[in-house]
Design an enzyme around this catalytic site. Sequence first.
Site, PDB file in Angstrom:
ATOM      1  CG  LEU A  58      -2.067  -1.008   1.207  1.00  0.00           C
ATOM      2  CD1 LEU A  58      -2.622  -1.218   2.613  1.00  0.00           C
ATOM      3  CD2 LEU A  58      -3.173  -0.525   0.261  1.00  0.00           C
ATOM      4  N   GLY A  67      -6.559  -3.536   4.514  1.00  0.00           N
ATOM      5  CA  GLY A  67      -5.107  -3.696   4.534  1.00  0.00           C
ATOM      6  C   GLY A  67      -4.417  -2.707   5.463  1.00  0.00           C
ATOM      7  CB  SER A  77      -4.315  -5.386  12.100  1.00  0.00           C
ATOM      8  OG  SER A  77      -3.571  -6.544  12.398  1.00  0.00           O
ATOM      9  CG  ASN A 120     -11.457  -1.327  19.771  1.00  0.00           C
ATOM     10  OD1 ASN A 120     -10.825  -1.161  20.812  1.00  0.00           O
ATOM     11  ND2 ASN A 120     -11.229  -2.354  18.979  1.00  0.00           N
ATOM     12  CG  HIS A 121      -7.261  -0.425  19.672  1.00  0.00           C
ATOM     13  ND1 HIS A 121      -7.196  -0.679  21.024  1.00  0.00           N
ATOM     14  CD2 HIS A 121      -7.592  -1.605  19.073  1.00  0.00           C
ATOM     15  CE1 HIS A 121      -7.438  -1.970  21.241  1.00  0.00           C
ATOM     16  NE2 HIS A 121      -7.682  -2.553  20.070  1.00  0.00           N
ATOM     17  CE1 TYR A 172      -4.417  -0.913  13.791  1.00  0.00           C
ATOM     18  CE2 TYR A 172      -5.300  -1.186  16.009  1.00  0.00           C
ATOM     19  CZ  TYR A 172      -5.412  -1.375  14.647  1.00  0.00           C
ATOM     20  OH  TYR A 172      -6.522  -2.008  14.128  1.00  0.00           O
ATOM     21  CE  LYS A 174      -6.644   0.522  11.394  1.00  0.00           C
ATOM     22  NZ  LYS A 174      -6.905   0.036  10.016  1.00  0.00           N
ATOM     23  NE  ARG A 185     -10.809  -4.188  24.766  1.00  0.00           N
ATOM     24  CZ  ARG A 185     -10.648  -4.553  23.497  1.00  0.00           C
ATOM     25  NH1 ARG A 185     -10.456  -5.826  23.164  1.00  0.00           N
ATOM     26  NH2 ARG A 185     -10.678  -3.655  22.532  1.00  0.00           N
TER      27      ARG A 185
HETATM   28  P1  NAI Z   1      -4.664  -8.676   9.697  1.00  0.00           P
HETATM   29  O1  NAI Z   1      -3.409  -8.159  10.268  1.00  0.00           O
HETATM   30  O2  NAI Z   1      -4.933 -10.142   9.812  1.00  0.00           O
HETATM   31  O3  NAI Z   1      -4.766  -8.270   8.147  1.00  0.00           O
HETATM   32  C1  NAI Z   1      -4.229  -7.084   7.639  1.00  0.00           C
HETATM   33  C2  NAI Z   1      -3.573  -7.379   6.311  1.00  0.00           C
HETATM   34  O4  NAI Z   1      -2.991  -6.163   5.827  1.00  0.00           O
HETATM   35  C3  NAI Z   1      -2.457  -8.422   6.425  1.00  0.00           C
HETATM   36  O5  NAI Z   1      -2.720  -9.540   5.590  1.00  0.00           O
HETATM   37  C4  NAI Z   1      -1.211  -7.678   6.002  1.00  0.00           C
HETATM   38  O6  NAI Z   1      -0.304  -8.464   5.232  1.00  0.00           O
HETATM   39  C5  NAI Z   1      -1.782  -6.521   5.182  1.00  0.00           C
HETATM   40  N1  NAI Z   1      -0.853  -5.399   5.148  1.00  0.00           N
HETATM   41  C6  NAI Z   1      -0.131  -4.881   6.168  1.00  0.00           C
HETATM   42  N2  NAI Z   1       0.673  -3.896   5.737  1.00  0.00           N
HETATM   43  C7  NAI Z   1       0.445  -3.780   4.409  1.00  0.00           C
HETATM   44  C8  NAI Z   1       0.988  -2.943   3.390  1.00  0.00           C
HETATM   45  N3  NAI Z   1       1.941  -2.032   3.659  1.00  0.00           N
HETATM   46  N4  NAI Z   1       0.533  -3.115   2.128  1.00  0.00           N
HETATM   47  C9  NAI Z   1      -0.415  -4.042   1.844  1.00  0.00           C
HETATM   48  N5  NAI Z   1      -0.964  -4.868   2.761  1.00  0.00           N
HETATM   49  C10 NAI Z   1      -0.538  -4.727   4.035  1.00  0.00           C
HETATM   50  O7  NAI Z   1      -5.860  -7.840  10.343  1.00  0.00           O
HETATM   51  P2  NAI Z   1      -7.405  -8.200  10.419  1.00  0.00           P
HETATM   52  O8  NAI Z   1      -7.711  -8.694  11.775  1.00  0.00           O
HETATM   53  O9  NAI Z   1      -7.787  -9.020   9.252  1.00  0.00           O
HETATM   54  O10 NAI Z   1      -8.045  -6.739  10.304  1.00  0.00           O
HETATM   55  C11 NAI Z   1      -8.387  -6.179   9.049  1.00  0.00           C
HETATM   56  C12 NAI Z   1      -8.486  -4.673   9.208  1.00  0.00           C
HETATM   57  O11 NAI Z   1      -9.461  -4.355  10.177  1.00  0.00           O
HETATM   58  C13 NAI Z   1      -7.201  -4.000   9.657  1.00  0.00           C
HETATM   59  O12 NAI Z   1      -7.086  -2.756   8.999  1.00  0.00           O
HETATM   60  C14 NAI Z   1      -7.393  -3.791  11.139  1.00  0.00           C
HETATM   61  O13 NAI Z   1      -6.671  -2.662  11.611  1.00  0.00           O
HETATM   62  C15 NAI Z   1      -8.900  -3.559  11.196  1.00  0.00           C
HETATM   63  N6  NAI Z   1      -9.441  -3.977  12.473  1.00  0.00           N
HETATM   64  C16 NAI Z   1      -9.577  -5.308  12.766  1.00  0.00           C
HETATM   65  C17 NAI Z   1     -10.123  -5.714  13.950  1.00  0.00           C
HETATM   66  C18 NAI Z   1     -10.357  -7.144  14.263  1.00  0.00           C
HETATM   67  O14 NAI Z   1     -10.926  -7.418  15.319  1.00  0.00           O
HETATM   68  N7  NAI Z   1      -9.986  -8.107  13.407  1.00  0.00           N
HETATM   69  C19 NAI Z   1     -10.516  -4.725  14.984  1.00  0.00           C
HETATM   70  C20 NAI Z   1     -10.314  -3.343  14.576  1.00  0.00           C
HETATM   71  C21 NAI Z   1      -9.803  -3.011  13.361  1.00  0.00           C
HETATM   72  C1  15L Z   2      -7.902  -4.191  16.663  1.00  0.00           C
HETATM   73  O1  15L Z   2      -7.868  -3.063  16.190  1.00  0.00           O
HETATM   74  C2  15L Z   2      -7.026  -5.269  16.151  1.00  0.00           C
HETATM   75  O2  15L Z   2      -6.814  -5.156  14.753  1.00  0.00           O
HETATM   76  C3  15L Z   2      -7.536  -6.664  16.462  1.00  0.00           C
HETATM   77  O3  15L Z   2      -6.494  -7.595  16.226  1.00  0.00           O
HETATM   78  C4  15L Z   2      -8.048  -6.770  17.888  1.00  0.00           C
HETATM   79  O4  15L Z   2      -6.988  -6.688  18.765  1.00  0.00           O
HETATM   80  C5  15L Z   2      -9.091  -5.692  18.146  1.00  0.00           C
HETATM   81  O5  15L Z   2      -8.643  -4.390  17.776  1.00  0.00           O
HETATM   82  C6  15L Z   2      -9.545  -5.629  19.610  1.00  0.00           C
HETATM   83  O6  15L Z   2      -9.505  -4.561  20.204  1.00  0.00           O
HETATM   84  O7  15L Z   2      -9.994  -6.648  20.120  1.00  0.00           O
END
Ligand code: NAI
Ligand code: 15L
Length: 264
Positions: free
Chosen positions: A50, A70, A73, A110-111, A134, A138, A172
Site C-alpha cells: 500500500l 489492509g 492491525s 476501536n483503538h 496504531y 486509524k 472485554r
Molecule cells: P490482519 O493483520 O490479519 O490483516 C491485515 C492485512 O494487511 C495483512 O494480511 C497484512 O499483510 C496486510 N498489510 C499490512 N501492511 C500492508 C501494506 N503495507 N501493504 C499491503 N498490505 C498490508 O488484520 P485483520 O484482523 O484481518 O483486520 C483487518 C483490518 O481491520 C485492519 O485494517 C485492522 O486494523 C482492522 N481492524 C480489525 C479488527 C479485528 O478485530 N480483526 C478490529 C479493529 C480493526
Molecule cells: C484491533 O484493532 C485489532 O486489529 C484486532 O487484532 C483486535 O486486537 C481488536 O482491535 C480488539 O480490540 O480486540
Amino acid sequence: MKRLLITGAAGGVGKVMRTRLAHMAETVRLSDIAPMDPAGPNEEVVQCDLADAAAVMDLVDGCDGIVHLGGVSVERPFAQILKGNIEGVYNLYEAARAHGMPRIVFASSNHVVGFHRQDSHLQATDPVMPDGLYGVSKCFGEAMASMYHSKFGQETAIVRIGSCFPKPVNHRMLGTWMSYDDFVSMIEAIFRAPMLGCPIIWGISNNDVTWWDNSAARYLGWRPKDNSETYRAELDAAGPPPPVDDPASVYQGGAFTQDPILKE
Ligand code: NAI
Ligand code: 15L
C-alpha cells in the site's frame, strides 16, 4: 458492482470476506502485501504494498467499490505503521480520487477511543482517545476520509471495528465483538445505501454489553443480529474476568493501553 477491491485479503478478516463478499460484484480484486491463494473464478489477485503509490494507483483503476482492510492491525514500530496506515491510506484516497471515487469501507478500529473507560457510553462524535501509535494511525485514516468527503465528495463508511473474530475470546470482547455475519450485512448495507456520506459506524454486534451508540447510523438500515452473550458461559468456564482495576476491565482498548512505544 462490476469490480470490488478488497485490500488486506491475506489477513484474518480479509480471508473471510474473500468468500463472503463474492456475491457483491462480477469480479473481486484481492490485494495484500503478503501472498494470497491463486485467483479463483471471478477473482483477480494483485500483490502490492500500500505504500507503493504507483502500484496502488493501478490497483484501484477499474474498481467501483473498495473494502479497505489492509495495513498494520496491532501496535508496531512507527516505521511499519507509517508505511501501511499513513502512506497507504494517502495512496488509496489519491487513487480513488483519480479513478471516479469508488465508495470506500475503511476498517478503522476501536483503538481510536481506547483510553475511554468502559463505563463511558460514546457517540461517534465524542473526542478520540487513541491508545497507541496504531490507534493514532486509524485517527489519521478517519481524518483522511472526512477531508476527502468534505473537499471532493468521496464517500466512505468509517467502521470502528471492535473485535471481529469467530467468537469473543476474553471478557472485554463481550463489549467489542462483531461477528463475521454482522460485518458482511453491514458492508452489504453500506453499498446498498442510495446516499452514504461519511458516517462513523461502530463495528459491533447486537451485544448486551455496549459502550458505543450506533443510532446515528441507523439510516443505513443495518441491524446486527448476533450477541456476544451467547459466549459468556464459555468464557466464564475458561477463567474469571480480569480484576476490576485491570486495564482490560477499565479501558475500552483493554491491554492495548499498556503497550509501549515499540522501537525496531
Ligand atoms: P490482519 O493483520 O490479519 O490483516 C491485515 C492485512 O494487511 C495483512 O494480511 C497484512 O499483510 C496486510 N498489510 C499490512 N501492511 C500492508 C501494506 N503495507 N501493504 C499491503 N498490505 C498490508 O488484520 P485483520 O484482523 O484481518 O483486520 C483487518 C483490518 O481491520 C485492519 O485494517 C485492522 O486494523 C482492522 N481492524 C480489525 C479488527 C479485528 O478485530 N480483526 C478490529 C479493529 C480493526
Ligand atoms: C484491533 O484493532 C485489532 O486489529 C484486532 O487484532 C483486535 O486486537 C481488536 O482491535 C480488539 O480490540 O480486540
